[in-house]
Design an enzyme around this catalytic site. Structure first.
Site, PDB file in Angstrom:
ATOM      1  N   CYS A 203       0.828  -1.210   0.000  1.00  0.00           N
ATOM      2  CA  CYS A 203       0.000   0.000   0.000  1.00  0.00           C
ATOM      3  C   CYS A 203       0.858   1.255   0.000  1.00  0.00           C
ATOM      4  CB  CYS A 203      -0.919   0.020   1.203  1.00  0.00           C
ATOM      5  SG  CYS A 203      -1.970   1.477   1.213  1.00  0.00           S
TER       6      CYS A 203
ATOM      7  N   HIS B 279       1.811  -6.938  -7.081  1.00  0.00           N
ATOM      8  CA  HIS B 279       1.091  -5.898  -7.823  1.00  0.00           C
ATOM      9  C   HIS B 279       2.072  -5.306  -8.829  1.00  0.00           C
ATOM     10  CE1 HIS B 279      -1.542  -1.991  -7.607  1.00  0.00           C
ATOM     11  NE2 HIS B 279      -1.299  -2.393  -8.828  1.00  0.00           N
TER      12      HIS B 279
END
Length: 322
Positions: free
Chosen positions: A112, A179
């Site tokens: 994040c 990701h």
């Protein structure tokens, strides 16, 4: 306990959106593994486990409040992954111990890029601290019977990403989610599938590839491009969770109706419901319209039911609660 990470379609962790109703809906449409929203260890260590008889759920409630920080149920026990935001191994373990018997796996968020996570030394701030990553993962693995994984982003160079991924694999995790964007990348920047491919070829554990999966066909495309065995969808699922269905997507309005009903059924947190509906409306129409303005005004599940013409369903559900 073993969990199979190969050939899986996975719902990504999404703040505010990834609560119980959304996870159950994604699973109904075909998601094999469903991540909850990231929950910060500081907050979770102050929670107590409460059986909610009237809903048939297990709630983790912040002490001294009636704030439900995490809600799960037996139906998702073998699919739900509890994701922790942490910068400290001992605190991460304390948080994980509270919930580990009610979930399929624990995941550490290392991807994040939001300022809140990073300023607390959590999320993508961990990417530059391999010793801390090792400390967190090995502490959890030694002390829990639940599988422990993590989710990372791409680092500045391919070599750095591969090196970090190898170090994580050495900690003994059963899978790694990657990701395909760097910390500085925006969601609109295309995901770098070729850089995920480098990680896949360097590791022997299953890699869960994440980034630019917007249609059911994209699951196969990203697998072919990266060699990854499993695939995670975030915004593609948020805008229409039937992305996981081999039968093809249902019209987004139908998905939205299903979602609204599930939020009523599982008494979802109103902030979560509103955030999710706003994201969906913003994607397909615009927030300035009647529906968008109506959602913003909602203060309760009853208001949401009224806005969407689901009063009968709402009354039926509420009257049938134990």
């Amino acid at each position: 306990e073993e969990m199979e990470y190969r050939n899986k379609m996975v719902l990504a962790p999404m703040v505010r959106a990834g609560t119980l109703p959304f996870r159950l809906l994604a699973a109904e449409y075909g998601a094999d593994i469903t991540y909850g929203e990231e929950i910060i260890d500081h907050k979770f260590v102050n929670c107590q486990r409460v059986i909610n008889e009237s809903l048939g759920t297990t709630d983790f409630v912040e002490r001294g409040t009636d704030s439900v920080v995490f809600r799960t149920c037996p139906q998702e026990r073998d699919k739900v992954v509890f994701q922790i935001g942490t910068s400290d191994a001992v605190r991460a373990l304390k948080a994980a111990e509270i919930v580990c018997n009610d979930v399929a796996a624990i995941d550490i968020n290392m991807g994040c890029p939001k300022a809140f996570s990073v300023s607390g030394g959590m999320g993508s701030a961990l990417l530059s601290k391999p010793e801390l990553i090792h400390d967190i993962l090995t502490t959890l693995r030694r002390n829990l019977n639940t599988p422990v994984t993590c989710k990372i982003r791409l680092l500045n160079t391919r070599q750095d990403t591969v090196e970090l991924a190898r170090r994580i694999e050495k900690c003994g995790v059963p899978a790694l989610a990657v990701h395909g964007r760097k910390v500085k990348d925006r969601p609109r920047d295309p995901a770098k599938w070729d850089e995920i491919a480098d990680v896949v070829s360097a590791l022997s554990i299953p890699v869960i590839a994440n980034g630019n999966v917007f249609e059911y066909e994209d699951f196969k495309r990203i697998k072919d491009a990266t060699g990854a065995t499993s695939v995670m969808a975030a915004r593609g699922a948020l805008w229409n969770a039937s992305i996981f269905s081999a039968k093809g997507k249902v019209p987004w309005e139908d998905f939205k109706t299903e979602y609204v009903r599930k939020t009523i059924l599982w008494d979802n947190d109103i902030k979560s419901t509103k955030t999710t509906l706003r994201e969906i409306i913003m994607h397909y129409i615009c927030l300035e319209g009647t529906e968008g303005k109506g959602v913003i005004k909602c203060g309760s599940s009853a208001d949401v039911a009224r806005l969407y013409g689901e009063e009968d369903y709402y009354n039926f559900v509420v009257s049938n609660r134990k």
